[in-house]
Design a protein around this motif. Structure first.
Motif, short mmCIF file in Angstrom:
data_model
loop_
_atom_site.label_atom_id
_atom_site.label_comp_id
_atom_site.label_asym_id
_atom_site.label_seq_id
_atom_site.Cartn_x
_atom_site.Cartn_y
_atom_site.Cartn_z
N ILE A 1 64.47 41.80 11.11
CA ILE A 1 63.77 41.48 13.44
C ILE A 1 62.45 41.91 13.96
O ILE A 1 61.84 41.81 13.81
CB ILE A 1 65.29 42.17 13.80
N LEU A 2 62.59 43.77 12.81
CA LEU A 2 60.88 44.20 12.68
C LEU A 2 59.72 43.88 12.97
O LEU A 2 58.39 43.62 12.75
CB LEU A 2 61.71 45.90 12.72
N GLY A 3 60.49 43.04 11.75
CA GLY A 3 59.11 42.76 10.31
C GLY A 3 58.86 41.58 10.89
O GLY A 3 57.59 41.33 11.17
N THR A 4 59.38 40.77 11.05
CA THR A 4 59.48 39.37 12.12
C THR A 4 58.32 39.24 13.57
O THR A 4 56.98 38.92 13.98
CB THR A 4 60.50 38.57 12.92
N PHE A 5 59.07 40.43 14.14
CA PHE A 5 57.42 41.41 16.03
C PHE A 5 56.67 41.52 15.53
O PHE A 5 55.28 40.89 15.60
CB PHE A 5 58.99 42.20 16.00
N VAL A 6 56.57 42.22 13.74
CA VAL A 6 55.40 43.11 13.57
C VAL A 6 54.29 41.77 12.77
O VAL A 6 53.38 41.60 13.96
CB VAL A 6 55.32 44.07 13.08
N VAL B 1 55.13 30.83 7.74
CA VAL B 1 55.79 30.41 8.75
C VAL B 1 54.44 28.93 8.89
O VAL B 1 53.17 29.34 9.13
CB VAL B 1 55.99 30.41 9.79
N GLU B 2 54.57 27.87 8.16
CA GLU B 2 54.17 26.48 8.80
C GLU B 2 53.71 26.72 10.38
O GLU B 2 54.63 26.60 11.64
CB GLU B 2 54.78 25.26 8.45
N LYS B 3 52.70 26.73 10.15
CA LYS B 3 51.52 26.40 11.71
C LYS B 3 52.36 24.99 12.58
O LYS B 3 52.38 25.39 13.67
CB LYS B 3 50.43 26.55 11.93
N LYS B 4 52.52 24.73 12.01
CA LYS B 4 53.29 23.26 12.63
C LYS B 4 54.27 23.13 13.25
O LYS B 4 54.67 22.84 13.81
CB LYS B 4 52.71 21.40 11.54
N ILE B 5 55.15 24.15 12.39
CA ILE B 5 56.62 24.10 13.23
C ILE B 5 56.27 25.43 14.36
O ILE B 5 57.17 24.92 15.62
CB ILE B 5 57.47 24.94 11.83
N ILE B 6 55.33 25.97 14.21
CA ILE B 6 54.84 26.78 15.57
C ILE B 6 54.62 26.09 16.10
O ILE B 6 54.33 26.82 17.60
CB ILE B 6 53.93 28.41 15.19
N SER C 1 54.49 23.14 17.15
CA SER C 1 56.06 22.69 17.74
C SER C 1 56.40 23.24 19.03
O SER C 1 57.23 22.87 20.12
CB SER C 1 56.93 21.90 16.95
N ALA C 2 57.09 24.69 18.51
CA ALA C 2 58.30 25.36 19.55
C ALA C 2 57.33 25.77 20.81
O ALA C 2 57.55 25.74 21.69
CB ALA C 2 58.63 26.18 18.50
N ARG C 3 56.14 25.85 20.15
CA ARG C 3 54.98 26.05 21.79
C ARG C 3 54.86 25.23 22.67
O ARG C 3 54.76 25.36 23.52
CB ARG C 3 53.83 26.69 21.46
N ILE D 1 61.44 31.81 19.84
CA ILE D 1 60.48 31.51 18.86
C ILE D 1 60.48 32.18 17.61
O ILE D 1 60.53 32.07 16.67
CB ILE D 1 59.11 31.39 18.72
N LEU D 2 61.20 33.04 17.98
CA LEU D 2 61.40 34.27 16.89
C LEU D 2 62.47 34.43 16.40
O LEU D 2 62.18 34.03 15.16
CB LEU D 2 60.91 36.06 17.41
N PHE D 3 63.97 34.33 17.29
CA PHE D 3 64.67 34.42 16.87
C PHE D 3 65.60 32.95 15.95
O PHE D 3 66.94 33.05 15.82
CB PHE D 3 65.80 35.54 17.40
N LYS D 4 64.64 31.86 16.35
CA LYS D 4 65.82 30.63 16.65
C LYS D 4 64.43 29.69 15.56
O LYS D 4 65.41 28.28 15.21
CB LYS D 4 66.28 30.34 17.98
N VAL D 5 63.67 30.46 15.38
CA VAL D 5 62.75 29.56 14.38
C VAL D 5 62.39 30.41 13.31
O VAL D 5 62.27 29.92 12.35
CB VAL D 5 61.51 29.46 15.13
N ILE D 6 61.41 30.93 13.28
CA ILE D 6 60.88 32.12 12.73
C ILE D 6 61.94 32.05 11.59
O ILE D 6 61.78 32.33 10.32
CB ILE D 6 59.86 33.43 13.03
N ILE D 7 62.65 32.79 12.36
CA ILE D 7 64.14 33.64 11.41
C ILE D 7 65.07 33.49 10.44
O ILE D 7 64.92 33.22 9.19
CB ILE D 7 64.56 34.93 12.13
N PRO D 8 65.12 31.87 11.20
CA PRO D 8 66.23 30.95 10.33
C PRO D 8 65.01 30.11 9.76
O PRO D 8 65.79 29.89 8.45
CB PRO D 8 66.77 30.04 11.65
N PHE D 9 64.29 30.00 8.85
CA PHE D 9 63.34 29.36 8.87
C PHE D 9 62.65 29.93 7.80
O PHE D 9 62.43 29.65 6.59
CB PHE D 9 61.59 29.09 9.33
N ASN D 10 63.20 31.73 7.32
CA ASN D 10 62.78 32.22 6.37
C ASN D 10 64.34 33.00 5.49
O ASN D 10 63.98 33.43 4.88
CB ASN D 10 62.65 33.73 7.12
#
Length: 309
Positions: A137-142, A205-210, A212-214, A223-232
């Motif tokens: 969680i902290l690493g994704t936020f940073v 994380v692929e820019k196109k995924i981010i 698309s979320a935006r 985006i952090l908890f439902k896109v980036i973390i599950p992606f990783n």
């Protein structure tokens, strides 16, 4: 059918057969040691369990050759151990006990081993889960914030290179209780590496995924908890075996320093009284636990994570 027979008749089963045949030979170990050899029943059961697991892998049609090679090394080592120690007593029996005696410990000391296992697993699971969840969680936020990444990442990179065993004795010394000390040691040994990996994972994380979320106007938290973390998740699961090995290493070291229970304590207590039979049994049990946990992680990844990259 012929192919199946060829898989069954291999070097692994050749060494297994030699091990069983070696039981017929007279034992110098039994003649020269006061206690002699324990009943080989537990040893035989262990061999049959290993063989049963191999057959499951064999008929699963996955990594057949690798499984045969691994089993050949295992049974080859066991055969040499039985022949050189139990039968010919080439090595000093005090330092190199017979396999029959080592595996018999799992029967004679079942209660102590299980209590130690439960104690270690409680500390391992709580420390590991807390470290990984908070680090992700902290690493994704940073990693999401470029300014924080540039400020924190060099510090984290420097701290993560320090081997946990260096500060384990100090943590055990200053903490008020052993339980808190063990939890802290496990947490610190896992947190920094996972924290650094999570920062990197977020950046990759692929820019196109981010993007698309935006476009969907999703808030940052989503985006952090439902896109980036599950992606990783695949990367997180891939690092779990190393994290668990590190956690068990530091936990065992902490248990050997100041615990009155646990898998590491069992080994240390046995070594203190020069009971190398129990010590080797404890080491084998720890290796078995790590193997089972890693296999469980592989199975969980297979059924829980359907995507990869």
């Amino acid at each position: 059918m012929i192919k199946k027979l060829r898989n069954i008749f291999n070097f692994a089963h050749f060494f297994l057969l030699l091990t069983f045949l070696s039981f017929i030979l007279p034992s110098k170990y039994k003649a020269e040691m006061q206690e002699g050899l324990k009943s080989p029943l537990v040893f035989i059961i262990v061999l049959l369990i290993i063989e049963f697991l191999f057959l499951i892998k064999l008929f699963g049609k996955k990594d057949i050759q690798a499984s045969k090679d691994i089993l050949a090394f295992v049974f080859g080592f066991i055969f040499l151990w039985e022949l050189l120690v139990s039968r010919f007593n080439i090595f000093p029996y005090v330092f190199v006990p017979a396999p029959e005696n080592v595996f018999y410990i799992f029967i004679s000391d079942t209660k102590k081993i299980l209590l130690g296992f439960l104690s270690s697993m409680f500390l391992l699971i709580t420390g590991l889960f807390s470290a990984i969840s908070s680090a992700v969680i902290l690493g994704t936020f940073v990693g999401w914030n470029q300014r924080l990444t540039k400020a924190i990442y060099p510090i984290v990179k420097a701290i993560s290179t320090v081997p946990p065993l260096i500060y384990t004795p100090y943590v055990v010394l200053i903490m008020p209780t052993y339980t808190i000390a063990s939890f802290t040691v496990i947490f610190l040994s896992i947190f920094w590496g996972v924290f650094m990996s999570s920062i990197n994972n977020t950046a990759f994380v692929e820019k196109k995924i981010i993007n698309s979320a935006r476009v969907l106007n999703l808030p940052t938290a989503t985006i952090l908890f439902k896109v980036i973390i599950p992606f990783n998740f695949p990367r997180i699961f891939n690092g779990l075996p190393i994290n668990i090995a590190t956690a068990i290493m530091t936990l065992t070291a902490a248990e050997m320093l100041g615990a009155d229970n646990g898998m590491g304590y069992y080994v240390r207590y046995s070594l203190s009284f020069a009971n190398y039979t129990k010590a080797i049994a404890g080491i084998i049990f720890i290796a078995l636990v790590v193997t089972l946990i890693n296999n469980g992680i592989s199975a969980a990844k297979k059924y829980l994570i359907k995507w990869n990259y």
